[in-house]
Design a protein around this motif. Structure first.
Motif, PDB file in Angstrom:
ATOM      1  N   TRP A  18      29.612  32.211  38.300  1.00 53.21           N
ATOM      2  CA  TRP A  18      30.872  33.309  38.320  1.00 53.21           C
ATOM      3  C   TRP A  18      30.817  34.439  39.096  1.00 53.21           C
ATOM      4  CZ3 TRP A  18      35.316  30.814  37.745  1.00 53.21           C
ATOM      5  CH2 TRP A  18      36.369  31.523  37.106  1.00 53.21           C
ATOM      6  N   ALA A  19      30.009  35.281  38.494  1.00 55.12           N
ATOM      7  CA  ALA A  19      30.117  36.905  38.879  1.00 55.12           C
ATOM      8  C   ALA A  19      29.954  36.967  40.419  1.00 55.12           C
ATOM      9  CB  ALA A  19      28.560  37.424  38.172  1.00 55.12           C
ATOM     10  N   GLY A  20      28.929  36.601  41.021  1.00 53.29           N
ATOM     11  CA  GLY A  20      28.597  36.738  42.740  1.00 53.29           C
ATOM     12  C   GLY A  20      29.761  35.908  43.081  1.00 53.29           C
ATOM     13  N   PRO A  21      29.998  34.860  43.081  1.00 50.80           N
ATOM     14  CA  PRO A  21      31.142  34.049  43.911  1.00 50.80           C
ATOM     15  C   PRO A  21      32.559  34.713  43.646  1.00 50.80           C
ATOM     16  CG  PRO A  21      29.810  32.460  42.776  1.00 50.80           C
ATOM     17  CD  PRO A  21      29.322  33.922  42.162  1.00 50.80           C
ATOM     18  N   THR A  22      32.702  35.285  42.641  1.00 49.61           N
ATOM     19  CA  THR A  22      34.028  36.037  42.179  1.00 49.61           C
ATOM     20  C   THR A  22      34.185  37.330  43.068  1.00 49.61           C
ATOM     21  OG1 THR A  22      34.287  35.269  39.950  1.00 49.61           O
ATOM     22  CG2 THR A  22      35.751  37.055  40.554  1.00 49.61           C
ATOM     23  N   ALA A  70      36.197  25.325  37.453  1.00 48.99           N
ATOM     24  CA  ALA A  70      35.168  26.452  37.593  1.00 48.99           C
ATOM     25  C   ALA A  70      34.853  26.731  38.937  1.00 48.99           C
ATOM     26  CB  ALA A  70      33.916  26.018  36.519  1.00 48.99           C
ATOM     27  N   HIS A  71      34.808  25.917  39.872  1.00 55.06           N
ATOM     28  CA  HIS A  71      34.395  26.336  41.279  1.00 55.06           C
ATOM     29  C   HIS A  71      35.577  26.786  42.133  1.00 55.06           C
ATOM     30  CE1 HIS A  71      31.458  25.914  44.554  1.00 55.06           C
ATOM     31  NE2 HIS A  71      32.534  25.348  45.379  1.00 55.06           N
ATOM     32  N   LEU A  72      36.936  26.050  41.835  1.00 56.65           N
ATOM     33  CA  LEU A  72      38.024  26.372  42.573  1.00 56.65           C
ATOM     34  C   LEU A  72      38.350  27.926  42.136  1.00 56.65           C
ATOM     35  CD1 LEU A  72      38.194  23.281  42.670  1.00 56.65           C
ATOM     36  CD2 LEU A  72      40.581  23.556  42.405  1.00 56.65           C
ATOM     37  N   GLN A  73      38.395  28.241  41.129  1.00 58.87           N
ATOM     38  CA  GLN A  73      38.769  29.576  40.717  1.00 58.87           C
ATOM     39  C   GLN A  73      37.943  30.778  41.337  1.00 58.87           C
ATOM     40  OE1 GLN A  73      41.681  29.030  39.654  1.00 58.87           O
ATOM     41  NE2 GLN A  73      41.642  29.828  37.376  1.00 58.87           N
ATOM     42  N   ALA A  74      36.337  30.642  41.670  1.00 59.42           N
ATOM     43  CA  ALA A  74      35.933  31.712  42.164  1.00 59.42           C
ATOM     44  C   ALA A  74      35.554  31.594  43.513  1.00 59.42           C
ATOM     45  CB  ALA A  74      34.734  31.764  41.349  1.00 59.42           C
TER      46      ALA A  74
END
Length: 407
Positions: A18-22, A70-74
Motif C-alpha cells: 500500500w504505502a509505496g504503491p500509493t 486492494a491492488h486496483l486502488q493503489a
C-alpha cells in the motif's frame, strides 16, 4: 485526472502492498512516468490467486489477481512490466531501466536488493544520476534489519495503538490501523522532490534510507512529548476530546446510524441547545452553560444529547446544525460517499474502463491545482501489460521480446 508537474521524471517502482504503491500513484497523478515492476512468477500480496479471497470482486471475468480491490486502488497512472529478478535476463532488463531512471523506490526488507545484486552501489555504477529510496519498515540499518512488518505492526511498536480506542477496552480489542500507509505515501513525495532538488544542485543521485516506523512517529508528537516532558501517558479518549464537550458520535434514526457533534465554544453550544430545543441548557444559571461545567458532566451531557438525537433524522439534523455553525457530520458508510454533494461538486469520483471488471467508479485525486490542465487517469495496469512497449523503448527487438515471452 493526471497533471504534468512531474513530467519527464521517470520513477521505477519496486514496491508492494500500500504505502509505496500509493505514493507512486500520487506521483503518476502529478505526471511522472511510473514504471511498476512486478515479480513473476511470484504474485504480489495484493494480487490474490483464488476467487474466494475476500479482496476479489465476485463480478467480472479474468483471473482473480486482476479483480482485487486492494491492488486496483493503489496502482493507477503507472505502466506495468513483469520481471523475474532472480534470473540474469530479468536483471539485464532492470539494469537497462535503471539507465533511464531518475528515481528508484523499493520496499523490500532490508538487504534484499543487495542480495539480488541491484543495491545502491550497483545502481550508481549504472546511472549515477538516479536516486534510490529504500522504504523497509524498520529502515535499512539497525538491530531489526531484515525484519518484515506492515502498517498494523508499526501501529503497535510506535505506541499509536495504545493511545487509540475507547476507555476501559483492552489493548487487544483495539482495531488495527494502517495509518502509516497514508502518511508514508505523502512523505515519499517529499523525499522524491528532495532527491531531485539535490541532484539539480550536486549533479548526482542520492540514497535515502526511509524508515516507515520513524515516519509514523512524526505523527505522534503529543504522545512522546507528554512522556518525555511530563512522564505522563495519554489516556485513551475514544471519540472524546479532553477540553471539549460534546465531542462525540450520537445515535440518530435508523439502524446503526450516527452523527458526530462537536461544540468547541459557548456560542456553538448555545446554537446546539437551540436546535435540540433545550435552550435552558445554555441559561447562565445552568451548569452546562460553561465549558468547565460541561467537562465535569461529560457523561451526563452525552447521554442527554443522545436521548434527543436518536429520534431525529441524521441528514436533517446535520444540515440544521451546520447552518447554525455547529460542527456536525454523518458517520458515513463507504457507499454513502457516492451521494456526497461535496465530492460530487468537486467531480472526485471517476468512471474508468477496466479490462476485467468493465466500467467502474474510482476515487479521484487528493488535490486540484489551479492553472494546470489535467488529463484522465490511467486505470491500474494488468500484470505485465506494458512489457512489449517498455522492452521496445529499451532497445530490444521483436525476436528478443518474443523469446522473453516464451520463457
Amino acid at each position: 485526472m493526471a497533471y504534468e508537474l512531474l513530467n519527464n521524471i521517470r520513477i521505477i517502482e519496486l514496491a508492494e502492498v500500500w504505502a509505496g504503491p500509493t505514493a507512486c500513484s500520487f506521483m503518476g497523478d502529478l505526471g511522472a512516468d511510473v514504471i511498476k515492476i512486478e515479480s513473476f512468477p511470484r504474485n504480489s500480496p495484493t494480487r490474490p490467486l483464488f476467487s474466494n479471497d475476500w479482496r476479489v470482486s465476485p463480478v467480472g471475468d479474468g483471473p482473480p489477481y486482476e479483480r482485487a480491490w486492494a491492488h486496483l486502488q493503489a496502482n493507477r497512472n503507472k505502466r506495468n512490466i513483469a520481471l523475474d529478478l532472480k534470473t540474469s535476463d530479468g536483471i539485464d532488463v532492470f539494469n537497462k531501466l535503471v539507465k533511464t531512471a531518475d528515481i528508484i523506490i523499493e520496499s523490500f526488507s532490508a538487504g534484499t536488493i543487495d542480495r539480488l545484486g541491484i543495491g545502491w552501489e550497483s545502481l550508481q555504477k549504472i546511472n549515477d544520476q538516479a536516486s534510490l529510496i529504500s522504504i523497509p519498515g524498520w529502515g535499512v540499518e539497525g538491530i531489526y534489519k531484515g525484519y518484515v512488518s506492515f502498517g498494523t505492526g508499526f501501529d503497535c511498536v510506535t505506541g499509536h495503538a495504545i493511545m487509540r480506542g475507547h476507555p476501559g477496552r483492552k489493548e487487544e480489542e483495539v482495531l488495527g490501523s494502517t495509518h502509516s500507509d497514508a502518511t508514508v505515501a505523502q512523505a515519499l513525495i517529499f523525499a522524491v522532490v528532495t532527491a531531485m532538488q539535490s541532484r539539480k544542485e550536486n549533479k548526482k543521485g542520492i540514497y535515502i534510507d526511509f524508515s516507515q516506523v520513524q515516519q509514523l512517529t512524526t505523527q505522534l508528537v503529543s504522545l512522546y512529548s507528554e512522556w518525555s516532558l511530563n512522564k505522563r501517558e495519554l489516556n485513551r479518549m475514544g471519540n472524546e476530546n479532553k477540553f471539549i464537550v460534546p465531542h462525540n458520535s450520537f445515535p440518530v434514526l435508523g439502524e446503526y446510524n450516527w452523527v458526530v457533534i462537536i461544540a468547541e465554544n459557548d456560542a456553538q453550544w448555545n446554537n446546539l441547545c437551540q436546535v435540540l430545543d433545550k435552550e435552558e441548557w445554555s441559561d447562565l444559571d445552568h451548569k452546562w452553560s460553561s465549558i468547565p461545567g460541561r467537562i465535569q458532566d461529560r457523561e451526563l451531557v452525552n447521554a442527554a444529547i443522545g436521548e434527543i438525537t436518536k429520534e431525529m433524522n441524521g441528514n436533517e439534523l446535520c444540515a440544521l446544525l451546520q447552518s447554525k455553525g455547529v460542527i456536525a457530520s454523518l458517520v458515513a458508510e463507504p457507499a454513502d460517499l457516492l451521494a456526497s454533494d461535496q465530492l460530487g461538486f468537486r467531480n472526485w469520483f471517476q468512471s474508468l474502463d477496466n479490462q476485467f471488471l468493465g466500467t467502474r467508479i474510482y476515487p479521484g485525486l487528493s488535490w486540484s491545482i489551479d492553472n494546470f490542465e489535467s488529463s484522465l487517469n490511467k486505470p491500474y495496469g494488468t500484470l505485465g501489460e506494458d512489457n512489449h512497449g517498455i522492452l521496445k523503448e529499451l532497445g530490444f527487438n521483436e525476436g528478443e521480446i518474443a523469446s522473453f515471452e516464451k520463457r
